[in-house]
Each structure stands twice: as C-alpha cells, then as structure tokens.
Design a protein around this motif. Structure first.
Motif, PDB file in Angstrom:
ATOM      1  N   ARG A 105      99.978 104.067  58.373  1.00  0.00           N
ATOM      2  CA  ARG A 105      99.055 103.799  57.268  1.00  0.00           C
ATOM      3  C   ARG A 105      97.651 103.505  57.805  1.00  0.00           C
ATOM      4  NH1 ARG A 105      99.716  98.108  54.280  1.00  0.00           N
ATOM      5  NH2 ARG A 105      97.797  98.254  53.057  1.00  0.00           N
ATOM      6  N   ASN A 106      97.563 102.663  58.826  1.00  0.00           N
ATOM      7  CA  ASN A 106      96.244 102.285  59.380  1.00  0.00           C
ATOM      8  C   ASN A 106      95.519 103.463  59.994  1.00  0.00           C
ATOM      9  OD1 ASN A 106      96.653  99.678  58.715  1.00  0.00           O
ATOM     10  ND2 ASN A 106      97.325  99.010  60.763  1.00  0.00           N
ATOM     11  N   HIS A 107      96.271 104.399  60.600  1.00  0.00           N
ATOM     12  CA  HIS A 107      95.617 105.452  61.394  1.00  0.00           C
ATOM     13  C   HIS A 107      95.772 106.840  60.785  1.00  0.00           C
ATOM     14  CE1 HIS A 107      94.542 102.750  64.625  1.00  0.00           C
ATOM     15  NE2 HIS A 107      95.759 102.233  64.552  1.00  0.00           N
TER      16      HIS A 107
ATOM     17  N   ALA B 274     108.507 104.167  49.813  1.00  0.00           N
ATOM     18  CA  ALA B 274     107.541 103.231  49.216  1.00  0.00           C
ATOM     19  C   ALA B 274     106.172 103.347  49.877  1.00  0.00           C
ATOM     20  CB  ALA B 274     108.071 101.804  49.332  1.00  0.00           C
ATOM     21  N   TRP B 275     106.158 103.482  51.205  1.00  0.00           N
ATOM     22  CA  TRP B 275     104.860 103.575  51.908  1.00  0.00           C
ATOM     23  C   TRP B 275     104.147 104.891  51.568  1.00  0.00           C
ATOM     24  CZ3 TRP B 275     106.966  99.177  52.593  1.00  0.00           C
ATOM     25  CH2 TRP B 275     106.327  98.164  53.291  1.00  0.00           C
ATOM     26  N   HIS B 276     104.933 105.921  51.289  1.00  0.00           N
ATOM     27  CA  HIS B 276     104.316 107.168  50.836  1.00  0.00           C
ATOM     28  C   HIS B 276     103.718 106.992  49.443  1.00  0.00           C
ATOM     29  CE1 HIS B 276     103.604 111.193  49.506  1.00  0.00           C
ATOM     30  NE2 HIS B 276     104.497 111.054  48.539  1.00  0.00           N
ATOM     31  N   ARG B 277     104.530 106.466  48.527  1.00  0.00           N
ATOM     32  CA  ARG B 277     104.061 106.387  47.141  1.00  0.00           C
ATOM     33  C   ARG B 277     102.933 105.370  46.968  1.00  0.00           C
ATOM     34  NH1 ARG B 277     107.146 106.495  41.348  1.00  0.00           N
ATOM     35  NH2 ARG B 277     105.506 105.412  40.226  1.00  0.00           N
ATOM     36  N   THR B 278     103.075 104.205  47.596  1.00  0.00           N
ATOM     37  CA  THR B 278     102.103 103.129  47.359  1.00  0.00           C
ATOM     38  C   THR B 278     100.835 103.288  48.198  1.00  0.00           C
ATOM     39  OG1 THR B 278     103.936 101.653  46.884  1.00  0.00           O
ATOM     40  CG2 THR B 278     101.826 100.610  47.363  1.00  0.00           C
ATOM     41  N   TYR B 279     101.023 103.643  49.475  1.00  0.00           N
ATOM     42  CA  TYR B 279      99.854 103.686  50.374  1.00  0.00           C
ATOM     43  C   TYR B 279      99.444 105.102  50.748  1.00  0.00           C
ATOM     44  CZ  TYR B 279     101.307  98.804  51.180  1.00  0.00           C
ATOM     45  OH  TYR B 279     101.673  97.497  51.036  1.00  0.00           O
ATOM     46  N   GLY B 280     100.180 106.099  50.244  1.00  0.00           N
ATOM     47  CA  GLY B 280      99.795 107.478  50.536  1.00  0.00           C
ATOM     48  C   GLY B 280     100.103 107.929  51.955  1.00  0.00           C
TER      49      GLY B 280
ATOM     50  N   ASP C 238      98.372 112.196  66.236  1.00  0.00           N
ATOM     51  CA  ASP C 238      98.228 112.777  64.899  1.00  0.00           C
ATOM     52  C   ASP C 238      99.556 112.833  64.144  1.00  0.00           C
ATOM     53  OD1 ASP C 238      99.169 114.992  66.345  1.00  0.00           O
ATOM     54  OD2 ASP C 238      97.204 115.973  66.368  1.00  0.00           O
ATOM     55  N   ALA C 239     100.685 112.659  64.839  1.00  0.00           N
ATOM     56  CA  ALA C 239     101.981 112.651  64.148  1.00  0.00           C
ATOM     57  C   ALA C 239     102.959 111.752  64.891  1.00  0.00           C
ATOM     58  CB  ALA C 239     102.546 114.074  64.055  1.00  0.00           C
ATOM     59  N   CYS C 240     103.955 111.270  64.132  1.00  0.00           N
ATOM     60  CA  CYS C 240     105.059 110.512  64.745  1.00  0.00           C
ATOM     61  C   CYS C 240     106.374 111.061  64.211  1.00  0.00           C
ATOM     62  CB  CYS C 240     104.953 109.032  64.393  1.00  0.00           C
ATOM     63  SG  CYS C 240     106.426 108.075  64.896  1.00  0.00           S
ATOM     64  N   VAL C 241     107.317 111.327  65.118  1.00  0.00           N
ATOM     65  CA  VAL C 241     108.686 111.661  64.710  1.00  0.00           C
ATOM     66  C   VAL C 241     109.544 110.485  65.154  1.00  0.00           C
ATOM     67  CG1 VAL C 241     110.565 113.327  64.798  1.00  0.00           C
ATOM     68  CG2 VAL C 241     108.191 114.117  64.988  1.00  0.00           C
ATOM     69  N   HIS C 242     110.174 109.832  64.191  1.00  0.00           N
ATOM     70  CA  HIS C 242     110.794 108.514  64.428  1.00  0.00           C
ATOM     71  C   HIS C 242     112.320 108.619  64.536  1.00  0.00           C
ATOM     72  CE1 HIS C 242     112.025 104.455  64.056  1.00  0.00           C
ATOM     73  NE2 HIS C 242     112.068 104.364  62.740  1.00  0.00           N
TER      74      HIS C 242
ATOM     75  N   PHE D 212     109.394  99.567  59.532  1.00  0.00           N
ATOM     76  CA  PHE D 212     108.268  98.918  58.845  1.00  0.00           C
ATOM     77  C   PHE D 212     107.033  98.865  59.754  1.00  0.00           C
ATOM     78  CE2 PHE D 212     106.231  94.669  58.937  1.00  0.00           C
ATOM     79  CZ  PHE D 212     105.415  94.786  57.822  1.00  0.00           C
ATOM     80  N   THR D 213     107.232  98.489  61.011  1.00  0.00           N
ATOM     81  CA  THR D 213     106.115  98.358  61.964  1.00  0.00           C
ATOM     82  C   THR D 213     105.425  99.707  62.166  1.00  0.00           C
ATOM     83  OG1 THR D 213     107.370  96.612  63.051  1.00  0.00           O
ATOM     84  CG2 THR D 213     105.516  97.530  64.283  1.00  0.00           C
TER      85      THR D 213
END
Ligand code: NAD
Ligand code: DAU
Length: 336
Positions: free
Chosen positions: A114-116, A165-171, A77-81, A107-108
């Motif tokens: 995004r998918n999950h 960008a992934w936040h703004r574009t893909y939520g 349910d979460a990732c800390v990178h 990016f990966t």
C-alpha cells in the motif's frame, strides 16, 4: 518483455517459492528477483543453488519485520507472496507460528504494498474451501464459499480476506491464486509424497492415514509457477484464480504407484492414525484461468512426473537426509 522487473518473492527458499524463482530466471530474461525468506525448518538456501547472483538477491529475514519489508518494497515493482507455515499436521500440533506468519506476515506485506504502490500477488490454497465428498459431482470454483477446516487452512483463509480488504479499501493492486496439491523437487520430506519416497529409500515402511481414500488434486510445481506468472502479468486486478491440473487421485493410489515404481510390493505399507479433521477431497475447476489467460499445464502425465520426482529424491540424498530422523521422530510421537 515482463511488466515487472524487480520482484520480491517471499518464501523463495521453500518448495514452491524456489521452483518459482528458478522458473522466472529461466523464462523471463529481464526479471530480477529478491528473495525474502526467514529460513525456518522448511527453508533451504540450497534450493536456490545455481541462481545467477546478478539476477537473484537473497535476503534472510522475516515477513513480519515491517522495517525490512518496507525497505525492500521501496525498490520493488511487484511481490509474489509464498512465505507461510504450510503443513497441516504441524498446525494441529502447534498453531502459534501459523497465526504469526500467515496472518500477521501477510498484513505486514500488504501495508508495505500500500505504501509503495507495489503489485501484490498472494499465493493461497484450495483448502480455504474446506472439502468435498468423494461422490460430489462439483469441484471448487472461485464462487465456492470459504469453509476452512484446519488451523493451517483457516489462517490461509484469513490472509486471503486481508488481501481482498486491502484491495477494496486501499486500492492495493492485488490478485489471489488458490492452488491444489503440488509435487516435484525440493518439497520438504514431511509432506506425503516425499515422505513416502524417502521412507522407502531408508527402509522404513510408508505410512497411510485413515482409510487412505482421501483424494488430493495433484499439480506439478512447474505448472503452478507458469500459472502464477500468467496471473501476475495478465490477471485482472482484484480477482481470484483457481489453479489446478485435473489431477485427482486417492492417497492409496498414489502410495501404491510410488511403491510399484520403486520396485516394492503395492501393499508394503502401514496404516496409521488419521489426521484430526482430515479433509476428504479437494478438486479444482480451473476453467476461469484457462479461458481468461490461456494457461494450461504441461505436466499432464502424473506417473511420469512422479517417476521424475522419485528420481530426484534418489539422486539427492544429501538434500534430505539431515532432516529425516527429526521428521520421523515428530510423526512417531503423534502415532503417525
Ligand atoms: P514451504 O513450507 O516449503 O516453504 C515456506 C517458506 O516460507 C520457507 O522457505 C520458509 O523458510 C519461509 N517462511 C516461513 N515463515 C516465514 C517468515 N515469517 N518470514 C519469511 N519467510 C518465512 O511451503 P510450500 O509448500 O512451498 O508453500 C508455499 C506457499 O504455497 C504457501 O503460501 C502455501 O500456503 C501455498 N500452497 C502450497 C501448496 C502445496 O501443495 N505445498 C498448495 C497450494 C498453496
Ligand atoms: O491442497 C493444497 C495443500 O496441499 C497446501 O495448501 C498445503 O500447504 C500442502 O501441505 C498440502 O496439504 P495436504 O494436507 O493435502 O498435504 P500432505 O502432504 O500433508 O498430505 C496429503 C494427503 O496425504 C493428506 O490426505 C494426508 C495424507 N498423508 C500425509 C502424510 C504426511 C498420509 O496418508 N500419510 C502421511 O504420511
């Protein structure tokens, strides 16, 4: 109770990542952690010794492996990178793995988040803001423009941009934290503080770059962990938070404090060649984190934290001795 109980921690066998895993297991009784780590020269399975196997699963793998990352995120349910190539001097000698891990790896992970629909917290650095003059009255804030100097910091800045960008574009439900220099147990001996402590323990003279007046803003890694948890669980999605503990000190002051604490003469060190492009000063204003999330650091006495860190390296020679010769050989070849 924690809102996230299945947390992927990338780079969890490294310095800050492993300290974070221990912190979560000690402080969040319901959380299960899956560590994804490639065990590069900087990763060490021993950093996770003592973790309850029921609550921590270790996966040996690469964050650039899209299939593996996708499978792990399907269960999370979460990732800390945290995973990154983290050392400036290495990035100057060979930037290639920095581009791959820090940019392509982030990016990966973002694609899988995004998918999950995985909540994503990205660990970054104050170095994305470049440096400050020694006499600049300002410190870095969340509004400071990006101005990275080194191959390392420019790849971290790139990864921050991808997250935004992934936040703004893909939520993607993402947050970013940019922290200052960490110290504490399990830090690789290529880094400034453990390099000098282990030099002294080995009878090698400590090495100071340039004029030694460069300033770093030190924070104990345990305070970094508590701040990351606060942001992961209470931070506003899409926001950036700066993490710092008001710990500005010049390198020469830190080195002299180490020498004195270890019973040596404060001038018993070598001046060596400066780092190319060496950032002069970092300083963090963490008002936003403190005001919004009520966070504050516990380790506010640097000399005490340093003394405990010296003790840790003194008590755990088997943890670092194997890497000492190769690390110093690499520095010698660079004149450092
Ligand atoms: P570290 O070099 O000690 O650990 C990095 C970890 O990432 C290692 O365990 C390594 O095996 C793993 N790793 C590297 N490449 C990988 C890959 N391709 N796939 C999977 N795992 C991989 O680093 P650190 O000092 O603990 O830093 C952790 C994070 O915190 C980094 O993102 C760094 O930019 C950031 N940061 C560090 C500091 C600091 O003072 N050290 C300060 C602010 C931010
Ligand atoms: O500010 C956060 C950053 O702090 C992180 O993003 C990086 O991952 C982390 O490595 C650290 O970067 P620095 O370059 O500040 O850390 P380092 O330990 O390499 O060096 C600290 C300071 O000490 C720096 O001014 C260079 C100097 N130095 C370093 C070494 C290894 C020396 O004078 N002598 C040395 O032998």
């Amino acid at each position: 109770a924690s809102p996230f109980n299945h947390i992927v921690v990338t780079g969890g066998a490294g310095f800050i990542g492993s300290n974070f895993v221990h912190w979560v297991l000690d402080n969040q009784p319901d959380a299960h952690v899956t560590v994804l780590d490639a065990l590069t020269y900087a990763g060490n399975r021993e950093n996770l010794a003592g973790c309850d196997p029921e609550r921590m699963t270790f996966v040996h793998g690469d964050i650039c492996d899209a299939g593996l990352v996708d499978r792990l995120f399907a269960e999370a349910d979460a990732c800390v990178h945290f995973a990154a190539e983290s050392h400036n001097d290495n990035s100057i000698a060979d930037p290639t793995p920095f581009l791959r891990t820090n940019v392509e790896g982030t990016f990966t992970l973002l694609q899988a988040a995004r998918n999950h629909g995985v909540r994503f917290h990205h660990i970054s650095t104050d170095e994305v803001y470049g440096d400050l003059a020694l006499d600049d009255p300002n410190r870095f804030t969340e509004e400071t423009p990006y101005r990275p100097s080194s191959p390392y910091s420019s790849t971290k800045a790139s990864s921050d941009m991808l997250v935004r960008a992934w936040h703004r574009t893909y939520g993607v439900e993402a947050t970013i934290s940019n922290c200052s220099n960490n110290y504490g147990p399990y830090q690789h001996i290529e880094k400034f503080i453990p390099r000098q402590i282990t030099n002294i323990l080995c009878g090698i003279r400590p090495k100071l770059y340039g004029d030694g007046k460069n300033v770093r803003d030190w924070i104990h890694t345990e305070d970094h962990s508590s701040a990351v948890w606060a942001i992961l669980t209470q931070g506003r999605i899409g926001e950036t938070y700066l993490i710092g503990a008001d710990g500005e000190r010049s390198n020469i002051d830190v080195l002299r404090a180490i020498l004195t604490a270890m019973g040596k003469d404060a001038d018993d060190f070598d001046w060596v060649k400066d780092r190319p492009g060496h950032d002069r000063r970092y300083a963090i204003d963490s008002t936003k984190l403190r005001r919004e999330l009520g966070w504050s650091p516990k380790h506010t006495n640097f000399d005490e934290g340093l003394a405990r860190t010296i003790q840790w390296y003194t008590d755990n020679p088997s943890w670092w001795q194997g890497a000492k010769e190769a690390t110093e050989a690499k520095y010698r070849a660079q004149g450092q």
